[in-house]
Design an enzyme around this catalytic site. Structure first.
Site, PDB file in Angstrom:
ATOM      1  N   ALA A 234       0.867  -1.096  -0.005  1.00  0.00           N
ATOM      2  CA  ALA A 234       0.105   0.065   0.070  1.00  0.00           C
ATOM      3  C   ALA A 234       0.808   1.261  -0.135  1.00  0.00           C
ATOM      4  CB  ALA A 234      -0.856  -0.008   1.037  1.00  0.00           C
ATOM      5  N   HIS A 235       0.267   2.396  -0.147  1.00  0.00           N
ATOM      6  CA  HIS A 235       0.900   3.605  -0.118  1.00  0.00           C
ATOM      7  C   HIS A 235       1.703   3.889   1.124  1.00  0.00           C
ATOM      8  CE1 HIS A 235      -2.754   5.783   1.872  1.00  0.00           C
ATOM      9  NE2 HIS A 235      -2.452   4.970   2.361  1.00  0.00           N
TER      10      HIS A 235
END
Length: 337
Positions: A234-235
């Site tokens: 994920a980011h």
């Protein structure tokens, strides 16, 4: 290839006839005459006794009629021989007529662009890069020398790949991080993800895995990391050097991994957790908290591995323990009455 040449190639000590011709590399159960195999552990010793192989790689000399090469890491030497005997196909340099190239694109020497490749504006592609069919490169991307992008890989804008990066089919690099906040009416309001993804040298990412771009800064995959199929990063995550993420691992936002971390299949890591150097999470472990360096943890929620083994041993005994507890409570009640 003569056996003595193989011994020299892998820096091993030969015991046996060096003029034996080796034509192939096979596992210990399947090896035939003309093949070289390896003995990875003692439990495979029985297969060596039955093997028709012409030679074997071993860590220490063994009693066998088969010629042997003593080398410190037989499995590593075996892997190098596989690469020597069966090299990966190399894409021929050239640009297919169907390739679409944007403005201000820099192509290095000996680049291979296959059918259906689409390259955006302000892209730089290094020497010896191979982009297979239907690869899409967004604007402002950088691809380092000798990287390979297999069919249907997508790089969103502003993504950076180092040298010798391998992305397998269906990988998506730089898609939006999953960021929303609620507005005044309780609806999900999208937070634009304006960061980027940076993947350093010698990283390999398996089919259909995704690495999301950061909200504001950088999602970073450091040098030498290997990521299996169907993994989600994920980011804002940082994955340390030479880590291994096995199939179906999921990293939530802003996770930080140290170097040489191993996440086995279906491991989950909660957002903002930090895993130290040389941490291992065994299969299906889930952690929402930080994990100290040089730890092995298991279970949900993850606890030290030895503690988890005690939990597993005790679990089948719980029904009998509960029955005994009820009996004891009944006897105590009877005594009190």
């Amino acid at each position: 290839m003569k056996l003595k040449k193989i011994a020299s190639l892998i820096s091993g000590a030969l015991e046996g006839e060096g003029s034996i011709e080796i034509n192939g590399v096979r596992g210990i159960k399947d090896a035939r005459e003309g093949d070289i195999t390896f003995l990875g552990s003692g439990k495979y010793r029985k297969f060596l006794e039955e093997s028709s192989a012409s030679a074997v790689l071993v860590a220490e000399p063994v009693e066998t009629s088969i010629a042997q090469i003593i080398v410190r890491k037989p499995e590593l030497a075996f892997a190098r021989l596989i690469k020597e005997f069966y090299p990966e196909p190399v894409a021929m340099p050239g640009v297919h007529s169907s390739v679409v190239v944007g403005d201000n694109v820099k192509l290095g020497d000996d680049v291979s662009l296959a059918a259906g490749v689409c390259i955006g504006n302000n892209v730089s592609i290094g020497d010896g890069v191979a982009l297979y069919s239907n690869v899409v490169i967004g604007d402002d991307c950088l691809i380092g020398d000798h990287s390979i992008l297999h069919p249907n890989v997508t790089l969103y804008r502003n993504s950076v790949l180092g040298r010798h990066v391998i992305l397998h089919s269906g990988v998506v690099i730089g898609a939006d991080g999953f960021g929303y906040t609620l507005d005044e009416q309780g609806r999900h309001f999208k937070i634009n993800q304006i960061g980027r993804v940076v993947i350093e040298d010698h990283v390999e990412i398996g089919a259909n895995s995704c690495v999301d771009r950061a909200a504001l800064d950088t999602t970073l995959i450091k040098e030498g990391t290997k990521i299996d199929n169907l993994v989600q990063v994920a980011h804002n995550c940082t994955v340390g050097e030479h880590s291994v993420l096995v199939a179906q691992v999921g990293l939530s936002g802003s996770v930080t991994l140290g170097h040489h971390v191993v996440l086995a299949g279906q491991v989950g890591v909660g957002d903002h957790a930090t895993l130290g150097d040389q941490v291992t999470l065994t299969a299906r472990a889930v952690t929402f908290r930080d994990v100290e360096s040089n730890s092995v943890v298991s279970g949900w929620p993850a606890v030290p591995h030895n503690q988890w083994k005690r939990y597993i041993v005790a679990l089948p005994k719980l029904p009998d323990m509960a029955k005994k507890m009820r009996n004891l409570e009944a006897r105590i009640d009877a005594i009190e009455r």
